[in-house]
Design a protein around this motif. Structure first.
Motif, PDB file in Angstrom:
ATOM      1  N   UNK A 147       0.836  -1.205   0.000  1.00  0.00           N
ATOM      2  CA  UNK A 147       0.000   0.000   0.000  1.00  0.00           C
ATOM      3  C   UNK A 147       0.867   1.251   0.000  1.00  0.00           C
ATOM      4  N   UNK A 148       1.959   1.229   0.764  1.00  0.00           N
ATOM      5  CA  UNK A 148       2.859   2.384   0.796  1.00  0.00           C
ATOM      6  C   UNK A 148       3.491   2.619  -0.577  1.00  0.00           C
ATOM      7  N   UNK A 149       3.874   1.546  -1.251  1.00  0.00           N
ATOM      8  CA  UNK A 149       4.480   1.684  -2.576  1.00  0.00           C
ATOM      9  C   UNK A 149       3.487   2.260  -3.580  1.00  0.00           C
ATOM     10  N   UNK A 150       2.242   1.829  -3.515  1.00  0.00           N
ATOM     11  CA  UNK A 150       1.226   2.367  -4.425  1.00  0.00           C
ATOM     12  C   UNK A 150       1.011   3.858  -4.197  1.00  0.00           C
ATOM     13  N   UNK A 151       1.110   4.288  -2.952  1.00  0.00           N
ATOM     14  CA  UNK A 151       0.883   5.687  -2.610  1.00  0.00           C
ATOM     15  C   UNK A 151       2.143   6.526  -2.753  1.00  0.00           C
ATOM     16  N   UNK A 152       3.261   5.873  -3.067  1.00  0.00           N
ATOM     17  CA  UNK A 152       4.554   6.550  -3.135  1.00  0.00           C
ATOM     18  C   UNK A 152       4.905   7.168  -1.781  1.00  0.00           C
ATOM     19  N   UNK A 153       4.591   6.414  -0.710  1.00  0.00           N
ATOM     20  CA  UNK A 153       4.907   6.828   0.656  1.00  0.00           C
ATOM     21  C   UNK A 153       6.122   6.036   1.126  1.00  0.00           C
ATOM     22  N   UNK A 154       7.085   6.690   1.744  1.00  0.00           N
ATOM     23  CA  UNK A 154       8.286   6.024   2.228  1.00  0.00           C
ATOM     24  C   UNK A 154       7.946   5.124   3.415  1.00  0.00           C
ATOM     25  N   UNK A 155       8.252   3.843   3.281  1.00  0.00           N
ATOM     26  CA  UNK A 155       8.002   2.893   4.360  1.00  0.00           C
ATOM     27  C   UNK A 155       9.212   2.887   5.294  1.00  0.00           C
ATOM     28  N   UNK A 156       9.042   3.181   6.571  1.00  0.00           N
ATOM     29  CA  UNK A 156      10.190   3.240   7.488  1.00  0.00           C
ATOM     30  C   UNK A 156      10.875   1.880   7.603  1.00  0.00           C
ATOM     31  N   UNK A 157      12.164   1.869   7.961  1.00  0.00           N
ATOM     32  CA  UNK A 157      12.896   0.601   8.104  1.00  0.00           C
ATOM     33  C   UNK A 157      12.569  -0.085   9.436  1.00  0.00           C
ATOM     34  N   UNK A 158      11.310  -0.514   9.592  1.00  0.00           N
ATOM     35  CA  UNK A 158      10.886  -1.145  10.839  1.00  0.00           C
ATOM     36  C   UNK A 158      11.642  -2.457  11.070  1.00  0.00           C
ATOM     37  N   UNK A 159      11.997  -2.714  12.335  1.00  0.00           N
ATOM     38  CA  UNK A 159      12.389  -4.057  12.743  1.00  0.00           C
ATOM     39  C   UNK A 159      11.099  -4.837  12.935  1.00  0.00           C
ATOM     40  N   UNK A 160      11.038  -6.069  12.407  1.00  0.00           N
ATOM     41  CA  UNK A 160       9.794  -6.838  12.403  1.00  0.00           C
ATOM     42  C   UNK A 160       9.995  -8.153  13.151  1.00  0.00           C
ATOM     43  N   UNK A 161       9.073  -8.461  14.035  1.00  0.00           N
ATOM     44  CA  UNK A 161       9.085  -9.719  14.775  1.00  0.00           C
ATOM     45  C   UNK A 161       7.820 -10.494  14.452  1.00  0.00           C
ATOM     46  N   UNK A 162       7.986 -11.752  14.050  1.00  0.00           N
ATOM     47  CA  UNK A 162       6.843 -12.601  13.706  1.00  0.00           C
ATOM     48  C   UNK A 162       6.587 -13.561  14.859  1.00  0.00           C
ATOM     49  N   UNK A 163       5.394 -13.513  15.438  1.00  0.00           N
ATOM     50  CA  UNK A 163       5.092 -14.390  16.564  1.00  0.00           C
ATOM     51  C   UNK A 163       4.883 -15.834  16.126  1.00  0.00           C
ATOM     52  N   UNK A 164       4.608 -16.068  14.838  1.00  0.00           N
ATOM     53  CA  UNK A 164       4.542 -17.450  14.343  1.00  0.00           C
ATOM     54  C   UNK A 164       5.920 -18.088  14.431  1.00  0.00           C
ATOM     55  N   UNK A 165       6.948 -17.387  13.924  1.00  0.00           N
ATOM     56  CA  UNK A 165       8.309 -17.911  13.977  1.00  0.00           C
ATOM     57  C   UNK A 165       8.796 -18.056  15.414  1.00  0.00           C
ATOM     58  N   UNK A 166       8.458 -17.066  16.262  1.00  0.00           N
ATOM     59  CA  UNK A 166       8.887 -17.132  17.648  1.00  0.00           C
ATOM     60  C   UNK A 166       8.235 -18.314  18.361  1.00  0.00           C
ATOM     61  N   UNK A 167       6.956 -18.537  18.096  1.00  0.00           N
ATOM     62  CA  UNK A 167       6.251 -19.652  18.733  1.00  0.00           C
ATOM     63  C   UNK A 167       6.829 -20.990  18.286  1.00  0.00           C
ATOM     64  N   UNK A 168       7.124 -21.120  17.007  1.00  0.00           N
ATOM     65  CA  UNK A 168       7.678 -22.371  16.518  1.00  0.00           C
ATOM     66  C   UNK A 168       9.066 -22.623  17.091  1.00  0.00           C
ATOM     67  N   UNK A 169       9.797 -21.551  17.424  1.00  0.00           N
ATOM     68  CA  UNK A 169      11.119 -21.707  18.022  1.00  0.00           C
ATOM     69  C   UNK A 169      11.017 -22.048  19.502  1.00  0.00           C
ATOM     70  N   UNK A 170      10.025 -21.479  20.195  1.00  0.00           N
ATOM     71  CA  UNK A 170       9.930 -21.633  21.649  1.00  0.00           C
ATOM     72  C   UNK A 170       9.199 -22.904  22.031  1.00  0.00           C
TER      73      UNK A 170
END
Length: 571
Positions: free
Chosen positions: A122-145
């Protein structure tokens, strides 16, 4: 749109070192959409919860007009109908508000690839700069834990049931985001029992690592968050590996996590019994000390330490009729160093041919004439072309090499370039290309030696560069080698610091070789630092400059040749 304002408490930036999970700000987000393809489908609802230290700082929830009808199966799944979205804001209004709400936080989602994928599209379509967020996926974390027996499924509904969360997922954005918050807290509680207490440690924890490997993380305890050199030692106290880092604690700790994927390093960690360190003033001192330790210990797990003293030189022999010899140890009249002997031999042959130096290895007394060589059409001694010579007649030939090496004259290079042009004019293109590449190897080696030699000739050179945290980084360089290093922190008068560094600097005894006895790698490292942005000269016993008639005049030509050679190889 409904929103609850964030707390007025100070939000710590992510880049603060070793930010604990309790002090880390997370924004847990969930989306509802018209389908599963970001490039074709659209967002219908956004729900987000901002949390820190178990406290909810704010919430955001809104329906979003997708500009199309909602498919029946989505209506059945979420309960969101097309009629409900009439009059809702479009994504063009909602996305900037969400970005501002989440800015400076770690973005969390259950199956983050789905939610973040829609937001970034959506940001790309609007030509809005997407911040360099750090992203955590709880699916991956759950599968690891969680084990497969404990959690056969890591769907949000299954994890909500497993942990007994207060908010049940309903396939509505805010409810699902609230449920994900509780799941996240339970997962973080689990990893906390395994020694994971900061977000960087959590990221490192996600890949699977053996218990024995992770158990050695105590070797990083006590290391400072400062630049320096670290040494892994083995069972017999031998040095296994030497490395450098701007943050010793963080770098060494990473060896015991999933972020280290190199097989050799895993093997090294398995052998390691302790980690020593040398704290340094700044990165350049750490780099120099690393080079010196590699030479001193030749640790088996450092690839570049296998031949710490490698390097070949082309030296002019000390004879009445000098010739070129490829040697390991440079003399006063040398050219190099070369990484391999073959490269040095090829350049030596080119220089001997162009300067008309003899190539035979027999010794000729000064009282005799150099007249024992026959001129051959291919592969003969170039010196024989001038006929019989005595030592006095031959002397200018040897001087031609000295002038080339010292940057007094570039006539040899000019002659080679003229030969290349002549060969091209008569369409001997392959011969011209071979000579071109040999000439480029000569000029490149000559330029490097003259550039480093220019620094190695200076008795003392003091330079400063602005430190990242304010203040100044200083180096004291003597004959190309780092003799002292330090920092004047913000607010500290710099010149007394410089005076103390000069007084405490190492004494360096130079020799008469081109690099004054210094290591080419160390001098090159110091030279790169001196030539980096922001460096200022504090004092110098003489000017830092390359010879006017040196190989630096041909730097642009060398770059063009390398580009041409690269294209020829690719084709």
């Amino acid at each position: 749109m409904i929103a609850r304002p964030a707390s007025s408490g100070h939000q710590l930036a992510f880049d603060e070192l070793d930010l604990s999970l309790r002090n880390t700000t997370f924004v847990v987000v969930d989306l509802e959409t018209t389908g599963g393809r970001p490039n074709e489908d659209a967002i219908t609802e956004i729900g987000a919860v901002k949390i820190r230290g178990g406290e909810i700082l704010g919430e955001m929830a809104t329906l979003v007009d997708p500009g199309r009808t909602v498919p029946p199966y989505i209506v059945e799944l979420t309960g969101i109908t097309t009629a409900m979205l009439v009059g809702a804001p479009r994504i063009e209004r909602v996305l900037p508000s969400f970005i501002e709400f989440a800015r400076g936080s770690i973005l969390v989602a259950h199956n983050a690839r789905f939610d973040v994928g829609f937001l970034k599209t959506a940001a790309a379509r609007m030509d809005v700069s997407w911040p360099p967020f750090q992203v955590l996926c709880t699916v991956k974390l759950a599968r690891r834990v969680l084990t497969r027996d404990e959690a056969p499924s890591v769907k949000l509904s299954s994890l909500a049931l497993l942990f007994g969360v207060g908010t049940r997922p309903t396939h509505r954005a805010l409810d699902d985001a609230r449920a994900t918050v509780e799941v996240l807290h339970n997962l973080i509680e689990r990893v906390g029992n395994q020694g994971v207490h900061s977000y960087p440690e959590l990221v490192d924890y996600l890949p699977a690592v053996s218990a024995a490997h992770r158990a050695k993380r105590h070797l990083a305890h006590g290391l400072p968050h400062a630049p320096g050199v670290y040494l892994f030692r083995g069972p017999s106290d031998e040095v296994l590996y030497v490395g450098t880092s701007a943050d010793l604690h963080r770098r060494v700790r990473n060896y015991f996590t999933g972020s280290e994927t190199r097989g050799r390093m895993k093997e090294m960690v398995a052998l390691a019994t302790r980690v020593d360190h040398v704290e340094c003033a700044h990165a350049i001192e750490a780099g120099v000390r690393e080079l010196r330790l590699l030479v001193a210990h030749a640790p088996p797990y450092n690839r570049r330490s296998k031949f710490p003293k490698r390097g070949w030189w082309i030296a002019l022999t000390a004879e009445a009729f000098p010739r070129l010899s490829v040697v390991r140890t440079p003399t006063a009249q040398s050219l190099g160093p070369f990484a391999g002997r073959t490269a040095a031999v090829e350049v030596a042959a080119l220089v001997a041919e162009t300067c008309r130096l003899r190539t035979c290895t027999r010794r000729i007394a000064a009282s005799r004439r150099h007249d024992g060589c026959a001129v051959e059409s291919v592969g003969g001694c170039a010196a024989a072309a001038d006929g019989p010579q005595d030592a006095e007649t031959y002397a200018p030939v040897a001087q031609k090499f000295r002038d080339l090496s010292d940057g007094i004259s570039s006539s040899v290079i000019d002659e080679l370039l003229a030969r290349i042009d002549a060969l091209a004019e008569v369409e001997l293109f392959e011969t011209a290309a071979r000579l071109r590449d040999r000439t480029e190897a000569l000029v490149t080696a000559l330029r490097r030696m003259q550039r480093l030699g220019s620094l190695a000739r200076i008795e003392q050179f003091v330079a400063a560069r602005p430190a990242p945290a304010g203040g100044w980084e200083f180096v004291v360089v003597r004959y190309g080698r780092l003799a002292s290093a330090g920092v004047a922190r913000r607010g500290v008068p710099p010149m007394p610091v410089v005076a103390a560094l000069v007084a405490a600097a190492e004494t360096v005894s130079p020799d008469d070789t081109p690099l004054r006895g210094g290591s080419p790698e160390e001098i090159a490292l110091v030279a790169r630092w001196l030539e980096s942005d922001g460096v200022r000269v504090v004092s110098a016993t003489e000017g830092y400059c390359e010879p006017a008639n040196g190989a630096g005049r041909y730097a642009r030509w060398c770059r063009a040749v390398r580009d041409i050679s690269r294209r020829e190889r690719d084709n």
